[in-house]
Design a protein around this motif. Structure first.
Motif, mmCIF file in Angstrom:
data_model
loop_
_atom_site.group_PDB
_atom_site.id
_atom_site.type_symbol
_atom_site.label_atom_id
_atom_site.label_comp_id
_atom_site.label_asym_id
_atom_site.label_seq_id
_atom_site.Cartn_x
_atom_site.Cartn_y
_atom_site.Cartn_z
ATOM 1 N N GLU A 43 0.826 -1.207 0.000
ATOM 2 C CA GLU A 43 0.000 0.000 0.000
ATOM 3 C C GLU A 43 0.859 1.255 0.000
ATOM 4 O O GLU A 43 0.560 2.238 -0.696
ATOM 5 C CB GLU A 43 -0.933 -0.003 1.215
ATOM 6 N N SER A 44 1.951 1.225 0.770
ATOM 7 C CA SER A 44 2.843 2.379 0.840
ATOM 8 C C SER A 44 3.424 2.717 -0.525
ATOM 9 O O SER A 44 3.434 3.890 -0.942
ATOM 10 C CB SER A 44 3.979 2.098 1.834
ATOM 11 N N LEU A 45 3.899 1.727 -1.248
ATOM 12 C CA LEU A 45 4.483 1.969 -2.566
ATOM 13 C C LEU A 45 3.442 2.496 -3.543
ATOM 14 O O LEU A 45 3.688 3.464 -4.280
ATOM 15 C CB LEU A 45 5.120 0.690 -3.098
ATOM 16 N N ARG A 46 2.284 1.877 -3.559
ATOM 17 C CA ARG A 46 1.237 2.318 -4.482
ATOM 18 C C ARG A 46 0.753 3.721 -4.151
ATOM 19 O O ARG A 46 0.481 4.524 -5.057
ATOM 20 C CB ARG A 46 0.086 1.312 -4.478
ATOM 21 N N ASN A 47 0.678 4.045 -2.873
ATOM 22 C CA ASN A 47 0.268 5.396 -2.478
ATOM 23 C C ASN A 47 1.296 6.435 -2.890
ATOM 24 O O ASN A 47 0.966 7.628 -3.023
ATOM 25 C CB ASN A 47 0.040 5.463 -0.970
ATOM 26 N N ASN A 48 2.534 5.999 -3.066
ATOM 27 C CA ASN A 48 3.603 6.901 -3.487
ATOM 28 C C ASN A 48 3.841 6.842 -4.994
ATOM 29 O O ASN A 48 4.886 7.280 -5.481
ATOM 30 C CB ASN A 48 4.894 6.592 -2.737
ATOM 31 N N GLY A 49 2.876 6.289 -5.733
ATOM 32 C CA GLY A 49 2.913 6.344 -7.184
ATOM 33 C C GLY A 49 3.735 5.289 -7.868
ATOM 34 O O GLY A 49 4.015 5.403 -9.069
#
Length: 215
Positions: free
Chosen positions: A47-53
């Motif tokens: 989730e962290s990576l996807r939230n950071n694009g």
């Protein structure tokens, strides 16, 4: 540059933490990277990576469950169908998968890079695996190690002729995350601690290779 990182998963290990911190910074630098993982079990940083694009592609479970050949075929097609400049492999068995893919694709394979994260693994305790490992590592255009010791033992294991492609690149940190940090009070960490007690901070897994016995 367009870079594909490949990794087993996104659980809470050091490799995964490094990818979580590094990949968004690569995209911010004007380059582009994405991540391909074998499975999403306990994917702490997904989730962290996807939230950071950062685009994270997961090998479908029906493909993953069919075994090594189908996984290699899926990753190879993913590389072929995207215009990557670099493929960067981390961890076993992906370092094997990507080396095999380069053997198949030949000149159509993007530049192939891998990072060696550990001073030891089970393969190095099997003498007959050394010739195979030499072939696997030979396919890489660059092999980076995260410390001088990691590279030292890797070169001692492989005894390669092309030593120049083996380099040390230390793990980095996002320094801005620490510039404004404030120390904890000792009593906040352990309420019953006294001023005479010693506090020991350990960052890493509680395993023999971390050399805790030296303390």
């Amino acid at each position: 540059m367009k870079i594909l990182f490949v990794n087993n998963g996104l659980a809470g290990g050091g490799v995964e933490k490094l990818l979580n911190d590094m990949l968004p910074l690569i995209n911010e630098s004007g380059n582009y990277c994405e991540l391909l993982i074998l499975f999403d079990d306990d994917a702490k940083y997904l989730e962290s990576l996807r939230n950071n694009g950062v685009k994270v592609q997961i090998v479908p479970k029906k493909i993953y469950n069919k075994g090594h050949f189908q996984r290699i075929l899926y990753i190879m097609n993913y590389i072929k169908n995207n215009d990557f400049d670099i493929v960067h492999a981390n961890e076993f068995p992906l370092i094997y998968y990507c080396s095999i893919i380069k053997t198949i694709l030949g000149k159509k394979m993007p530049k192939l890079v891998m990072t060696e994260h550990n001073t030891d693994n089970r393969r190095r305790h099997i003498k007959l695996s050394r010739p195979l490992e030499k072939l696997i590592y030979r396919n890489y255009d660059k092999v980076t190690s995260i410390s001088d010791k990691v590279q030292e033992v890797l070169l001692d294991w492989l005894r390669p002729n092309d030593r120049d492609k083996y380099v040390v690149v230390y793990n980095g940190i996002a320094a801005e995350n620490f510039r404004n940090s404030k120390p904890y009070e000792r009593s906040d960490l352990v309420p019953e601690i006294s001023e005479k007690d010693k506090l020991l901070c350990v960052i890493g897994s509680l395993t023999e290779q971390k050399n805790y016995f030296l303390c």
